[in-house]
Design a protein around this motif. Sequence first.
Motif, PDB file in Angstrom:
ATOM      1  N   GLN A 134      -0.038   5.984   5.390  1.00  0.00           N
ATOM      2  CA  GLN A 134       0.884   5.197   4.568  1.00  0.00           C
ATOM      3  C   GLN A 134       0.179   3.968   3.987  1.00  0.00           C
ATOM      4  O   GLN A 134       0.389   3.618   2.825  1.00  0.00           O
ATOM      5  CB  GLN A 134       2.085   4.763   5.396  1.00  0.00           C
ATOM      6  CG  GLN A 134       3.012   5.899   5.754  1.00  0.00           C
ATOM      7  CD  GLN A 134       4.139   5.432   6.633  1.00  0.00           C
ATOM      8  OE1 GLN A 134       4.784   4.426   6.353  1.00  0.00           O
ATOM      9  NE2 GLN A 134       4.384   6.150   7.717  1.00  0.00           N
ATOM     10  N   ALA A 135      -0.638   3.316   4.794  1.00  0.00           N
ATOM     11  CA  ALA A 135      -1.354   2.121   4.327  1.00  0.00           C
ATOM     12  C   ALA A 135      -2.348   2.468   3.227  1.00  0.00           C
ATOM     13  O   ALA A 135      -2.480   1.739   2.239  1.00  0.00           O
ATOM     14  CB  ALA A 135      -2.063   1.438   5.498  1.00  0.00           C
ATOM     15  N   VAL A 136      -3.056   3.589   3.390  1.00  0.00           N
ATOM     16  CA  VAL A 136      -4.007   4.027   2.364  1.00  0.00           C
ATOM     17  C   VAL A 136      -3.256   4.322   1.064  1.00  0.00           C
ATOM     18  O   VAL A 136      -3.668   3.895  -0.013  1.00  0.00           O
ATOM     19  CB  VAL A 136      -4.819   5.256   2.843  1.00  0.00           C
ATOM     20  CG1 VAL A 136      -5.569   5.906   1.696  1.00  0.00           C
ATOM     21  CG2 VAL A 136      -5.791   4.844   3.944  1.00  0.00           C
ATOM     22  N   MET A 137      -2.142   5.034   1.164  1.00  0.00           N
ATOM     23  CA  MET A 137      -1.351   5.347  -0.033  1.00  0.00           C
ATOM     24  C   MET A 137      -0.776   4.075  -0.646  1.00  0.00           C
ATOM     25  O   MET A 137      -0.715   3.940  -1.869  1.00  0.00           O
ATOM     26  CB  MET A 137      -0.237   6.332   0.310  1.00  0.00           C
ATOM     27  CG  MET A 137      -0.764   7.712   0.659  1.00  0.00           C
ATOM     28  SD  MET A 137       0.479   9.016   0.896  1.00  0.00           S
ATOM     29  CE  MET A 137       1.687   8.299   1.949  1.00  0.00           C
ATOM     30  N   MET A 138      -0.365   3.138   0.194  1.00  0.00           N
ATOM     31  CA  MET A 138       0.199   1.872  -0.280  1.00  0.00           C
ATOM     32  C   MET A 138      -0.819   1.115  -1.115  1.00  0.00           C
ATOM     33  O   MET A 138      -0.475   0.436  -2.070  1.00  0.00           O
ATOM     34  CB  MET A 138       0.643   1.050   0.937  1.00  0.00           C
ATOM     35  CG  MET A 138       1.067  -0.364   0.678  1.00  0.00           C
ATOM     36  SD  MET A 138      -0.246  -1.597   0.485  1.00  0.00           S
ATOM     37  CE  MET A 138      -1.340  -1.263   1.820  1.00  0.00           C
ATOM     38  N   GLY A 139      -2.093   1.255  -0.778  1.00  0.00           N
ATOM     39  CA  GLY A 139      -3.138   0.567  -1.533  1.00  0.00           C
ATOM     40  C   GLY A 139      -3.210   1.006  -2.977  1.00  0.00           C
ATOM     41  O   GLY A 139      -3.773   0.316  -3.821  1.00  0.00           O
ATOM     42  N   ALA A 165      -8.865   1.009  -4.810  1.00  0.00           N
ATOM     43  CA  ALA A 165      -9.732   1.676  -3.832  1.00  0.00           C
ATOM     44  C   ALA A 165     -10.032   0.750  -2.658  1.00  0.00           C
ATOM     45  O   ALA A 165      -9.977   1.153  -1.494  1.00  0.00           O
ATOM     46  CB  ALA A 165     -11.029   2.126  -4.503  1.00  0.00           C
ATOM     47  N   SER A 166     -10.338  -0.494  -2.961  1.00  0.00           N
ATOM     48  CA  SER A 166     -10.674  -1.463  -1.918  1.00  0.00           C
ATOM     49  C   SER A 166      -9.473  -1.760  -1.022  1.00  0.00           C
ATOM     50  O   SER A 166      -9.600  -1.827   0.200  1.00  0.00           O
ATOM     51  CB  SER A 166     -11.193  -2.746  -2.566  1.00  0.00           C
ATOM     52  OG  SER A 166     -11.536  -3.674  -1.584  1.00  0.00           O
ATOM     53  N   VAL A 167      -8.310  -1.943  -1.638  1.00  0.00           N
ATOM     54  CA  VAL A 167      -7.105  -2.228  -0.867  1.00  0.00           C
ATOM     55  C   VAL A 167      -6.767  -1.039   0.030  1.00  0.00           C
ATOM     56  O   VAL A 167      -6.398  -1.210   1.187  1.00  0.00           O
ATOM     57  CB  VAL A 167      -5.916  -2.595  -1.784  1.00  0.00           C
ATOM     58  CG1 VAL A 167      -4.607  -2.617  -1.007  1.00  0.00           C
ATOM     59  CG2 VAL A 167      -6.155  -3.939  -2.436  1.00  0.00           C
ATOM     60  N   SER A 168      -6.911   0.172  -0.490  1.00  0.00           N
ATOM     61  CA  SER A 168      -6.601   1.365   0.303  1.00  0.00           C
ATOM     62  C   SER A 168      -7.437   1.419   1.581  1.00  0.00           C
ATOM     63  O   SER A 168      -6.915   1.622   2.672  1.00  0.00           O
ATOM     64  CB  SER A 168      -6.854   2.635  -0.517  1.00  0.00           C
ATOM     65  OG  SER A 168      -5.858   2.788  -1.475  1.00  0.00           O
ATOM     66  N   VAL A 169      -8.744   1.233   1.432  1.00  0.00           N
ATOM     67  CA  VAL A 169      -9.639   1.304   2.595  1.00  0.00           C
ATOM     68  C   VAL A 169      -9.376   0.130   3.545  1.00  0.00           C
ATOM     69  O   VAL A 169      -9.293   0.311   4.763  1.00  0.00           O
ATOM     70  CB  VAL A 169     -11.117   1.349   2.144  1.00  0.00           C
ATOM     71  CG1 VAL A 169     -12.055   1.194   3.330  1.00  0.00           C
ATOM     72  CG2 VAL A 169     -11.402   2.663   1.411  1.00  0.00           C
ATOM     73  N   SER A 170      -9.224  -1.066   2.999  1.00  0.00           N
ATOM     74  CA  SER A 170      -8.974  -2.239   3.850  1.00  0.00           C
ATOM     75  C   SER A 170      -7.647  -2.115   4.593  1.00  0.00           C
ATOM     76  O   SER A 170      -7.578  -2.375   5.800  1.00  0.00           O
ATOM     77  CB  SER A 170      -8.959  -3.516   3.008  1.00  0.00           C
ATOM     78  OG  SER A 170     -10.218  -3.764   2.472  1.00  0.00           O
ATOM     79  N   ALA A 171      -6.603  -1.711   3.883  1.00  0.00           N
ATOM     80  CA  ALA A 171      -5.279  -1.596   4.504  1.00  0.00           C
ATOM     81  C   ALA A 171      -5.278  -0.516   5.581  1.00  0.00           C
ATOM     82  O   ALA A 171      -4.720  -0.709   6.666  1.00  0.00           O
ATOM     83  CB  ALA A 171      -4.230  -1.290   3.436  1.00  0.00           C
ATOM     84  N   GLY A 172      -5.921   0.602   5.295  1.00  0.00           N
ATOM     85  CA  GLY A 172      -6.010   1.661   6.302  1.00  0.00           C
ATOM     86  C   GLY A 172      -6.788   1.208   7.521  1.00  0.00           C
ATOM     87  O   GLY A 172      -6.392   1.475   8.664  1.00  0.00           O
TER      88      GLY A 172
END
Length: 170
Positions: free
Chosen positions: A25-30, A102-109
């Motif tokens: 969910q966090a990756v998708m949220m990014g 892309a950065s937010v997805s990886v960081s959030a995950g």
Amino acid sequence: MYLAAAKCKSRREKADGIIKSNVIQAVMMGLIPLPVLDVVALTNIQFKMMDDLVKLYGIRYTKIERSIVKSFLLGMLPVATVTGLSSVLKLMPGIGSFTGSASVSVSAGGLTYATGRVFAHHFEGGGTLDDFNLEEAKRRFRQELRRGREVARELSSRKQLPSPADGRTD
């Protein structure tokens, strides 16, 4: 004895499923194109994950215990700032939006994975939120964050992300 070990394994597997589901969910949220909304969504994902983990482990979760979780999450704010800064990149048309997402997805995950693993590890060891050690948790968080970013990168590089329900084992 064997039954107790099987129950622990089952609970550990369920915790892993909860964490994986929330990492997805966090990756998708990014990928949300609106800056700052993604950071708000990440906070909600992490609190939902905590709700699921405390229920799984039968941990008391009153306002006082919630403040302990908030303290931990706020203590990780310097790390989360990277996610916020990446979110602002989304304001730049074209490459900024792509790079930011892309950065937010990886960081959030990665953040979600590390947070989930810290609490699951503590609960697996018989800990509660009353005896949660913030300093020890911060050390473990840094270790888990490295692994979490790898997991998030792997998930985000897939052509099609699995649905969050795919990570559930309950």
